[in-house]
Design a protein around this motif. Structure first.
Motif, short mmCIF file in Angstrom:
data_model
loop_
_atom_site.label_atom_id
_atom_site.label_comp_id
_atom_site.label_asym_id
_atom_site.label_seq_id
_atom_site.Cartn_x
_atom_site.Cartn_y
_atom_site.Cartn_z
N LEU A 1 -12.13 -15.58 14.46
CA LEU A 1 -12.49 -14.16 14.34
C LEU A 1 -11.28 -13.27 14.60
O LEU A 1 -10.58 -13.46 15.61
N PRO A 2 -11.03 -12.29 13.76
CA PRO A 2 -9.96 -11.33 14.05
C PRO A 2 -10.25 -10.66 15.40
O PRO A 2 -11.40 -10.31 15.68
N ALA B 1 -21.92 -9.74 9.00
CA ALA B 1 -20.79 -10.63 8.70
C ALA B 1 -20.33 -10.45 7.26
O ALA B 1 -19.14 -10.50 6.95
N ARG B 2 -21.29 -10.24 6.36
CA ARG B 2 -20.94 -10.03 4.95
C ARG B 2 -20.09 -8.76 4.79
O ARG B 2 -19.09 -8.75 4.08
N GLU B 3 -20.51 -7.70 5.48
CA GLU B 3 -19.74 -6.43 5.41
C GLU B 3 -18.33 -6.63 5.94
O GLU B 3 -17.35 -6.22 5.31
N GLU B 4 -18.24 -7.26 7.13
CA GLU B 4 -16.92 -7.48 7.75
C GLU B 4 -16.04 -8.36 6.85
O GLU B 4 -14.86 -8.11 6.67
N ALA B 5 -16.65 -9.42 6.28
CA ALA B 5 -15.89 -10.36 5.45
C ALA B 5 -15.36 -9.66 4.20
O ALA B 5 -14.20 -9.86 3.81
N THR B 6 -16.21 -8.83 3.59
CA THR B 6 -15.79 -8.12 2.37
C THR B 6 -14.60 -7.21 2.69
O THR B 6 -13.63 -7.14 1.92
N ARG B 7 -14.67 -6.53 3.85
CA ARG B 7 -13.57 -5.62 4.24
C ARG B 7 -12.29 -6.41 4.51
O ARG B 7 -11.21 -6.05 4.03
N VAL B 8 -12.41 -7.52 5.26
CA VAL B 8 -11.22 -8.32 5.61
C VAL B 8 -10.54 -8.86 4.35
O VAL B 8 -9.32 -8.79 4.21
N VAL B 9 -11.36 -9.38 3.40
CA VAL B 9 -10.79 -9.98 2.18
C VAL B 9 -10.18 -8.90 1.28
O VAL B 9 -9.15 -9.13 0.63
N ALA B 10 -10.77 -7.71 1.25
CA ALA B 10 -10.21 -6.62 0.44
C ALA B 10 -8.81 -6.25 0.95
O ALA B 10 -7.89 -5.99 0.17
N GLU B 11 -8.65 -6.26 2.28
CA GLU B 11 -7.35 -5.87 2.88
C GLU B 11 -6.32 -6.99 2.79
O GLU B 11 -5.13 -6.74 2.70
N ASP B 12 -6.79 -8.25 2.88
CA ASP B 12 -5.86 -9.38 2.96
C ASP B 12 -6.47 -10.60 2.27
O ASP B 12 -6.93 -11.54 2.91
N ALA C 1 -5.42 -13.26 0.82
CA ALA C 1 -4.89 -14.59 1.13
C ALA C 1 -5.01 -14.92 2.62
O ALA C 1 -4.64 -16.02 3.05
N LEU C 2 -5.51 -13.97 3.41
CA LEU C 2 -5.68 -14.13 4.87
C LEU C 2 -4.35 -14.49 5.55
O LEU C 2 -4.31 -15.27 6.50
N GLU C 3 -3.26 -13.89 5.06
CA GLU C 3 -1.94 -14.22 5.61
C GLU C 3 -1.81 -13.77 7.06
O GLU C 3 -1.11 -14.39 7.86
N ARG C 4 -2.50 -12.66 7.39
CA ARG C 4 -2.38 -12.13 8.76
C ARG C 4 -3.40 -12.77 9.71
O ARG C 4 -3.46 -12.42 10.88
N LEU C 5 -4.21 -13.71 9.19
CA LEU C 5 -5.27 -14.31 10.02
C LEU C 5 -5.23 -15.84 9.94
O LEU C 5 -6.09 -16.48 9.34
#
Length: 731
Positions: A191-192, A692-703, A705-709
Motif C-alpha cells: 500500500l502506498p 479500493a477501485r477508486e484508489e487503484a484507478t487514481r494510482v494507475v492514472a498517475e503512475d 508502470a508503478l515505478e514509484r511504488l
C-alpha cells in the motif's frame, strides 16, 4: 524487482521435508509468505466453549473444535475381543460423539476425563444418523497455572483455528506459523504510505503478527481490515492497469450510417424500445464511436431485451462496414438466437438474396454439427464480408474461421466461457474489435467490480411492455401430494387453453449419469437420486398428461434432433417439453406459460430465476411451480421460498451468493485470482472494494508502470503468476 529471500524460501528449510510436503500437497503452501497468508478461519477462546452447531453443514470436512468432555465409556464387541471408546463432548448448545477403536482407546481414556477440555480435530462423518469424529487428534487444554493472573491470561487467550487437513491439524499448523512468523518483518508493504495513513490502516508486518497471534479481539479486527485492503487494492490495481492498457489500444470507430441498416431496422420495429434499452444503447454507441476498443458488460434481468440491444449494436457495426460475431454457449441457444434475429430483421437479414433489402446483410449460423456444404458456405460468406453478422458456438473460434473485417464481438452468457475462448475470437480482428459481454445472471455490484473489473457495466432492469408477471409457488410434494396432482392439472389446463409448458429435471436418466448420481445420493445419506427427464417424461405420458404431445430435450441428444424438437416446440406442435437446464438461457417461446421444476431444491437460486424466465414472455401470465420433497423447515425450502417471494434477480443473486462460498462466487472467471482472496468477502466488503477501485484507478492514472511504488509491483508479481498474467492480458 525487490527480492525477499526469507519469505521466498522453500518451507523445507524451515520446517523439514515431511511437513513441507504435506503443506504443499494438501494446502498449496510452498513458501514462508504462503504460510503467513494462510490465515486462521476463526479463533477459539479458552474462556468460552465454541459452537458445535455448525458441524451439520461440514460433513466430510476437517474441523477443529474446542469443547468439554461430558462422558467417556469403553464398550466391548466380538465377545469382548474388540474395544471401542465413545466420548461425548459438549459446548453447552450441542453434543458430538468421538470414537476410538482397538489399541488406540487407552491413552484418550486416561486423558479425556469428564470435565476436562481440549481441542479436537478430525473429519466430520455420520453414523446411525449422528454426527461423529472417528479417531480425532486432540490437544488437552489444561488450566493448572500457578497463580491467578497466569490462569486468567490462559483462559482469555485467543487460539487461532486454521483451515487444516487430515495429515496436519490446526495446532500443528500454528507451530509451523510460529517458525516463520519472525520473517514477517521482511514483508514488503504494497500500500502506498499516503493511502495507508489516510485510511488509518496498520502496517503489513503488524497486521501479519496480529492476525496469527492476537492479544485481543481488537487486534484481529485491525489485522483483518488491513489485509482486506491489501487483497482488494492489489486486485483492483491489476484490473485498473488492464483498463488503462486497453484504453491505449487502437480500434476502428464504428458509427451507424444515417438512413442505413440500423435506421431501417428501427423503423420497422412493431414496438417501442424501453427507456433502459435506449439508455444502454446510447452508452454502447458512444463506446463504438471511439478509437479504442469498447469493453462493456451488459447485465440484464431475465427477459429485459438484451438481445435487442446487442442486435442494434451489431447493426451499427455492419452499417459502418464491419462485421459482428455473437458467441453463444450451446447449439440450442445459438440456433435460437439465429432464428429470432432473422425473424426480427425480416428482409434486412437477406442482403444479396432475391427479395432481400438493398440495405440488408446476410446473417449466418456456424455450429459444430452443421453439414459440410452449409459450413463451407458460411465460412465463405464471412471471409468475403458477404455476411455482416454471424451467430455461433465454439465453432467460431476454430482457425479456419476468418473474417473480412471483424468489428464487434458479442459474448452471450459470459460465465459459460473461458477467457481463452473470448480471446481467440477477438484475435480474429485486423485491429482489436469492440467487445460486448452479456449475462442474464444479475451480478451484485461488488462481484461485477471484482470479477469483471476490467469492463464498464451497463444494467437493464426494466421489462419490455406487454411482458406478463410470473407467479411462483412452492409445491411440497412429500407433505402435500395432492398439490403435485394439482400442478399437473394446471399444466393440462394451460395446454387446453392453447399454451405450452416446460417440465425441468436435474438429470437425463439415460444410464450414463446413473453411477455418479447414485453415488452422490448415497453420500447424501437417505437422499434418493435426482429425478430424470426420461423417467418423468414416461410417467407423464402414461399418467397425468396422457394424450398430450410430450417431448424430451437434453444435452446428450444428437444436435439435429435437439434442433428439430426445439423448432416443433417453438411452432407449437409440441405442447410439453421435458428438459434439463439446456433451456436455462435464451430460449424464447412466448406461448409457453407454465414451468414445473422437479427437485427444485437441487438447483441454485440464480439458476431457478433463469429457468423461470423462460415463461411469461408473451401477453399471457406466467406460472412457475417449484416442486420439492424437502421438509418445510429446511434451508433448501427457505431458498425456494426466497425465489417465490421476488422476481428481482439482483436481490436473488445476493441471497444466492450469501449462501455460497467465496470461491464459487468468483468461479473460474478470474482464472486463479480467487485463491488470492483469503480475507476479502465480495458481498460483505462492498465498501472496501468500491474504495479500493477508486484508489487503484487514481494510482494507475498517475503512475501506470508503478515505478514509484516498488512494494505494490512486488505484490502484483505475487498475485499475477503466469496464468493470471495471461488472464489479465487476454481478458
Amino acid at each position: 524487482m525487490e527480492h525477499v529471500p526469507a519469505l521466498d524460501e522453500d518451507l523445507k528449510k524451515t520446517l523439514g521435508p515431511a511437513t513441507a510436503k504435506v503443506l504443499a500437497e494438501q494446502l498449496g503452501l510452498h513458501t514462508a509468505l504462503d504460510l503467513l497468508h494462510h490465515y486462521p478461519r476463526r479463533y477459539a477462546e479458552r474462556g468460552e466453549l465454541t459452537s458445535l452447531a455448525e458441524l451439520a453443514d461440514q460433513i466430510d470436512e476437517h474441523v477443529t473444535v474446542v469443547a468439554q468432555v461430558a462422558d467417556a465409556r469403553i464398550l466391548t464387541f466380538n465377545g469382548g475381543r474388540g474395544k471401542r471408546l465413545e466420548v461425548t463432548i459438549t459446548d453447552g448448545s450441542g453434543r458430538l460423539q468421538l470414537v476410538f477403536f482397538g489399541a488406540g482407546v487407552h491413552k484418550p481414556h486416561k486423558e479425556l476425563l469428564p470435565g476436562s477440555r481440549a481441542m479436537f480435530a478430525g473429519k466430520v462423518s455420520k453414523f446411525n444418523h449422528k454426527l461423529q469424529l472417528a479417531h480425532p487428534a486432540y490437544e488437552p487444554l489444561g488450566a493448572d497455572a500457578s497463580d491467578r493472573d497466569a490462569a486468567t491470561a490462559f483462559a482469555n487467550q485467543l487460539i487461532p483455528i486454521y483451515p487444516a487437513c487430515a495429515k496436519l491439524e490446526s495446532w500443528k499448523i500454528a507451530k509451523c506459523v510460529d517458525a516463520v512468523l519472525p520473517s514477517a518483518q521482511e514483508a514488503v508493504d504494497p500500500l502506498p504510505p499516503a493511502l495507508r495513513e489516510g485510511r488509518g490502516l496498520v502496517p503489513l508486518t503488524e497486521a501479519l503478527l496480529k492476525i496469527h497471534r492476537p492479544a485481543t479481539k481488537a487486534d484481529i479486527e485491525d489485522a483483518r481490515q488491513r489485509l482486506k485492503w491489501d487483497e482488494a487494492f492489489v486486485l483492483q490495481v491489476a484490473l485498473a492497469r488492464r483498463r488503462h492498457a486497453d484504453s491505449q489500444l487502437p480500434a476502428v470507430p464504428r458509427r451507424p450510417t444515417p438512413g442505413g441498416l440500423l435506421d431501417s431496422f428501427d423503423a420497422k420495429l412493431p414496438f417501442t424500445l424501453t427507456e433502459g434499452q435506449v439508455g444502454v444503447s446510447k452508452e454502447i454507441f458512444d463506446d463504438l464511436a471511439t478509437s479504442h476498443p469498447m469493453h462493456r458488460l451488459l447485465q440484464g434481468e431475465v427477459g429485459s431485451g438484451k438481445t435487442m440491444v446487442a442486435l442494434r449494436a451489431m447493426l451499427a457495426v455492419v452499417d459502418s462496414g464491419g462485421q459482428a460475431a455473437m458467441l453463444a454457449p450451446t447449439e440450442v441457444l445459438a440456433q435460437q438466437h439465429h432464428r429470432s434475429i432473422v425473424e426480427m430483421m425480416g428482409e434486412l437479414a437477406e442482403g444479396g438474396m432475391l427479395g432481400g433489402s438493398d440495405q440488408g446483410t446476410k446473417v449466418v449460423l456456424l455450429t459444430g454439427s452443421m453439414g459440410m456444404p452449409a459450413r463451407r458456405q458460411a465460412l465463405l460468406d464471412l471471409v468475403t464480408g458477404e455476411a455482416g453478422i454471424v451467430i455461433g458456438t465454439h465453432a467460431l473460434i476454430e482457425d479456419k474461421v476468418q473474417f473480412h473485417d471483424l468489428g464487434l464481438v458479442v459474448v452471450d452468457e459470459q460465465h459459460r466461457f473461458g477467457v481463452e475462448q473470448r480471446d481467440a475470437l477477438r484475435s480474429k480482428g485486423k485491429q482489436p474489435p469492440h467487445l460486448l459481454v452479456m449475462t442474464a445472471t444479475p451480478i451484485p455490484r461488488t462481484v461485477a467490480m471484482t470479477v469483471f473489473g476490467d469492463l464498464e457495466t451497463s444494467v437493464l432492469d426494466q421489462l419490455p411492455a406487454g411482458r406478463s408477471p410470473i407467479a411462483t409457488h412452492v409445491v411440497p410434494a412429500k407433505d402435500k401430494p395432492h398439490f403435485l396432482a394439482r400442478a399437473w392439472e394446471r399444466v393440462r389446463e394451460e395446454v387446453e387453453n392453447g399454451h405450452q409448458a416446460y417440465v425441468v429435471c436435474p438429470r437425463i436418466g439415460d444410464g450414463e449419469d446413473e453411477p455418479k448420481k447414485k453415488k452422490a445420493a448415497e453420500e447424501d445419506g437417505d437422499k434418493r437420486p435426482p429425478l430424470a427427464v426420461l423417467e418423468i417424461a414416461e410417467q407423464l405420458t402414461r399418467g397425468p398428461l396422457a394424450g398430450l404431445s410430450v417431448e424430451v430435450l437434453h444435452g446428450r441428444m444428437d444436435p439435429a434432433d435437439k434442433d428439430d424438437v426445439m423448432r416443433r416446440f417453438a411452432a407449437g406442435e409440441v405442447k410439453v417439453l421435458v428438459a434439463t437446464t439446456v433451456i436455462e438461457v435464451g430460449v424464447n417461446v412466448p406461448n409457453s406459460t407454465v414451468m414445473v421444476i422437479m427437485d427444485a431444491d437441487r438447483f441454485g437460486v440464480s439458476q431457478l430465476h433463469q429457468l423461470r424466465g423462460r415463461v411469461g414472455r408473451g401477453s399471457a401470465p406466467g406460472l412457475c411451480l417449484l416442486v420439492s420433497e424437502m421438509h418445510e423447515a429446511s434451508p433448501a425450502r427457505a431458498r425456494l421460498a426466497a425465489v417465490a417471494a421476488t422476481l428481482d434477480g439482483f436481490e436473488l443473486s445476493r441471497i444466492d451468493l450469501e449462501q455460497r462460498r467465496e470461491g464459487d462466487v468468483l468461479g473460474q472467471a478470474q482464472s486463479g485470482v480467487r485463491s488470492s482472496l483469503r480475507m476479502l468477502a465480495v458481498i460483505e466488503d462492498e465498501e472496501v472494494i468500491a474504495q479500493a477501485r477508486e484508489e487503484a484507478t487514481r494510482v494507475v492514472a498517475e503512475d501506470p508502470a508503478l515505478e514509484r511504488l516498488p512494494g505494490l509491483r512486488t505484490a502484483l508479481d505475487a498475485l499475477l503468476d503466469t496464468e493470471r498474467e495471461q488472464y489479465l492480458e487476454k481478458g
